[in-house]
Scaffold this motif. Structure first.
Motif, PDB file in Angstrom:
ATOM      1  N   THR A   9       0.824  -1.212   0.000  1.00  0.00           N
ATOM      2  CA  THR A   9       0.000   0.000   0.000  1.00  0.00           C
ATOM      3  C   THR A   9       0.858   1.263   0.000  1.00  0.00           C
ATOM      4  OG1 THR A   9      -0.206  -0.262   2.401  1.00  0.00           O
ATOM      5  CG2 THR A   9      -2.039  -1.042   1.039  1.00  0.00           C
ATOM      6  N   GLY A  10       1.829   1.309  -0.908  1.00  0.00           N
ATOM      7  CA  GLY A  10       2.580   2.538  -1.137  1.00  0.00           C
ATOM      8  C   GLY A  10       1.826   3.443  -2.083  1.00  0.00           C
ATOM      9  N   LEU A  11       2.541   4.309  -2.772  1.00  0.00           N
ATOM     10  CA  LEU A  11       1.916   5.263  -3.691  1.00  0.00           C
ATOM     11  C   LEU A  11       1.100   4.561  -4.771  1.00  0.00           C
ATOM     12  CD1 LEU A  11       1.568   8.058  -5.079  1.00  0.00           C
ATOM     13  CD2 LEU A  11       3.761   7.617  -6.209  1.00  0.00           C
ATOM     14  N   ILE A  12       1.715   3.602  -5.468  1.00  0.00           N
ATOM     15  CA  ILE A  12       1.048   2.968  -6.612  1.00  0.00           C
ATOM     16  C   ILE A  12      -0.091   2.061  -6.155  1.00  0.00           C
ATOM     17  CG2 ILE A  12       1.363   1.469  -8.607  1.00  0.00           C
ATOM     18  CD1 ILE A  12       2.673   4.215  -8.864  1.00  0.00           C
ATOM     19  N   GLY A  13       0.182   1.213  -5.167  1.00  0.00           N
ATOM     20  CA  GLY A  13      -0.851   0.295  -4.695  1.00  0.00           C
ATOM     21  C   GLY A  13      -2.059   1.025  -4.144  1.00  0.00           C
ATOM     22  N   THR A  14      -1.836   2.048  -3.336  1.00  0.00           N
ATOM     23  CA  THR A  14      -2.956   2.789  -2.749  1.00  0.00           C
ATOM     24  C   THR A  14      -3.700   3.577  -3.811  1.00  0.00           C
ATOM     25  OG1 THR A  14      -1.758   2.960  -0.651  1.00  0.00           O
ATOM     26  CG2 THR A  14      -3.602   4.459  -0.977  1.00  0.00           C
ATOM     27  N   SER A  15      -2.987   4.148  -4.779  1.00  0.00           N
ATOM     28  CA  SER A  15      -3.657   4.881  -5.855  1.00  0.00           C
ATOM     29  C   SER A  15      -4.552   3.958  -6.674  1.00  0.00           C
ATOM     30  CB  SER A  15      -2.622   5.555  -6.763  1.00  0.00           C
ATOM     31  OG  SER A  15      -1.919   6.572  -6.073  1.00  0.00           O
ATOM     32  N   ALA A  16      -4.049   2.754  -6.986  1.00  0.00           N
ATOM     33  CA  ALA A  16      -4.877   1.786  -7.715  1.00  0.00           C
ATOM     34  C   ALA A  16      -6.085   1.383  -6.880  1.00  0.00           C
ATOM     35  CB  ALA A  16      -4.051   0.560  -8.082  1.00  0.00           C
ATOM     36  N   ALA A  17      -5.865   1.171  -5.585  1.00  0.00           N
ATOM     37  CA  ALA A  17      -6.964   0.792  -4.696  1.00  0.00           C
ATOM     38  C   ALA A  17      -8.015   1.897  -4.621  1.00  0.00           C
ATOM     39  CB  ALA A  17      -6.422   0.473  -3.302  1.00  0.00           C
ATOM     40  N   LEU A  18      -7.587   3.135  -4.554  1.00  0.00           N
ATOM     41  CA  LEU A  18      -8.536   4.256  -4.531  1.00  0.00           C
ATOM     42  C   LEU A  18      -9.369   4.284  -5.808  1.00  0.00           C
ATOM     43  CD1 LEU A  18      -6.241   7.056  -3.052  1.00  0.00           C
ATOM     44  CD2 LEU A  18      -8.367   6.228  -2.009  1.00  0.00           C
TER      45      LEU A  18
END
Length: 361
Positions: A9-18
């Motif tokens: 859940t870094g920048l990329i993972g959290t952005s995709a999750a959002l």
């Protein structure tokens, strides 16, 4: 896709999750640091509770060196129908998965070509990937269902799918991402011990060149360690250009007119080749580059100034294609450069003057 598991859940993972959550997908979040997963959940990216059964798609958002191990663990536990990773290097992780003897039919490597200088879930946004290329690297073994799930992920993130071979992707990102980052860092390093009087003269040009040098070194060590060969090859070519450029500059110092002429020709050559390469950089939303004209507006550094300019441009029926801001050294003022279609220059200029803005010719 109705359910997804984001691993990392870094920048990329959290952005995709959002982005997925905003499209109605139930997203589960996990991270080696539970506090980071909780932060992402608090931001509305999903839940940090484990799924009750297999999800539709597992998304591994981790540095390249950790991708294969995380995918192997997730596949062994059967957490999803399909698996993707979003690491910035594709060939190495795929070969490691093959060496582990894993079934690659349920997996496809991907890479969203987007990011920020900042890392972590607090830097994430649901529109990070909008309009950006998202590379997919399927093989002959990739199951059609998994490819479709990956395409659905890209669609939910409003990105543009691009299919490439994994090794071709790694050579490409070395050229357009990894090598430029190192060059930016090298330029920024010249500022570390520079005299304060010199640093205070920094303008938009040096800010543009050094912006990405602000990124996390640890993250970039992981990336470059997974793609060292292609980056080294490109830097060898850059080194050759640097040597030639230094020789040309030394020649410009010569008292011999022929040598100065030769030096000028060498500098002109590298600048013209730079022009030829720069025009190939895609324009907005990945389209062909377009030529815009600039309307320069003088502003005070006060709240609401930019909002007023954009509102006035909107009332004039002019779309702002791009914008840059140059801040005056030592003054609470600046210059806003509004990039617009050539036919809109006169309309926008007249409208802004009528509303009291000072324009610079």
């Amino acid at each position: 896709m109705r359910t997804a598991l984001v691993i990392g859940t870094g920048l990329i993972g959290t952005s995709a999750a959002l982005a997925l959550t905003q499209r109605g997908v139930t997203v589960h979040l996990t991270d080696h640091d539970p506090a980071q997963a909780r932060t992402a959940a608090a931001l509305g990216a999903g839940t940090d509770e484990a799924p009750e059964g297999p999800v539709d798609l597992a998304i591994v958002a981790a540095p390249p060196a950790h991708v294969a191990a995380l995918l192997a663990d997730a596949m062994a536990r059967g957490v999803a129908r399909g698996y993707v990773d979003v690491a910035s290097v594709k060939g190495g992780p795929r070969r490691e998965l093959e060496a582990r003897g894993l079934d690659l039919a349920r997996y496809i490597g991907t890479h969203p070509m987007s990011g920020r200088e900042k890392s972590g879930p607090l830097a994430a946004t649901g529109d990070l990937f909008e309009g950006r290329p998202w590379v997919l690297t399927p093989t002959r073994d990739t199951d059609t269902e998994v490819l479709n799930l990956a395409l659905e992920l890209v669609s939910h993130c409003r990105a543009v799918p691009v299919v490439m071979d994994a090794d071709a992707h790694d050579r490409a990102v070395a050229l357009v991402s990894h090598m430029p980052h190192l060059i930016s860092s090298m330029v920024a390093a010249r500022l570390e011990h520079a005299e304060e009087a010199a640093v205070r003269l920094c303008g938009q040009g040096i800010r543009d060149v050094t912006r990405i040098a602000a990124s996390d070194p640890g993250m970039w060590i992981d990336i470059l360690s997974a793609n060292p060969g292609p980056v080294a090859d490109l830097l060898t070519e850059v080194s050759s250009d640097l040597d030639e450029t230094v020789r040309a500059l030394r020649a410009l110092q010569s008292a011999d007119e022929d040598k100065r002429r030769e030096g000028g020709t060498g500098i002109e050559d590298v600048l013209r080749r730079g022009n030829a390469g720069q025009v190939r950089v895609p324009g907005k939303h990945g389209s062909a580059p377009r030529v815009y004209e600039v309307v320069a507006v003088l502003i005070d550094d006060q709240p609401g100034q930019l909002a007023r300019i954009f509102a006035d441009a909107g009332q004039a029926g002019v779309n702002i294609e791009d914008v840059r801001i140059e801040h005056a050294t030592g003054q609470q003022a600046g210059l806003v450069q509004l990039m617009v279609e050539p036919k809109a220059v006169s309309v926008l200029s007249a409208a802004l003057r009528e509303r009291g803005w000072a324009l610079r010719q």
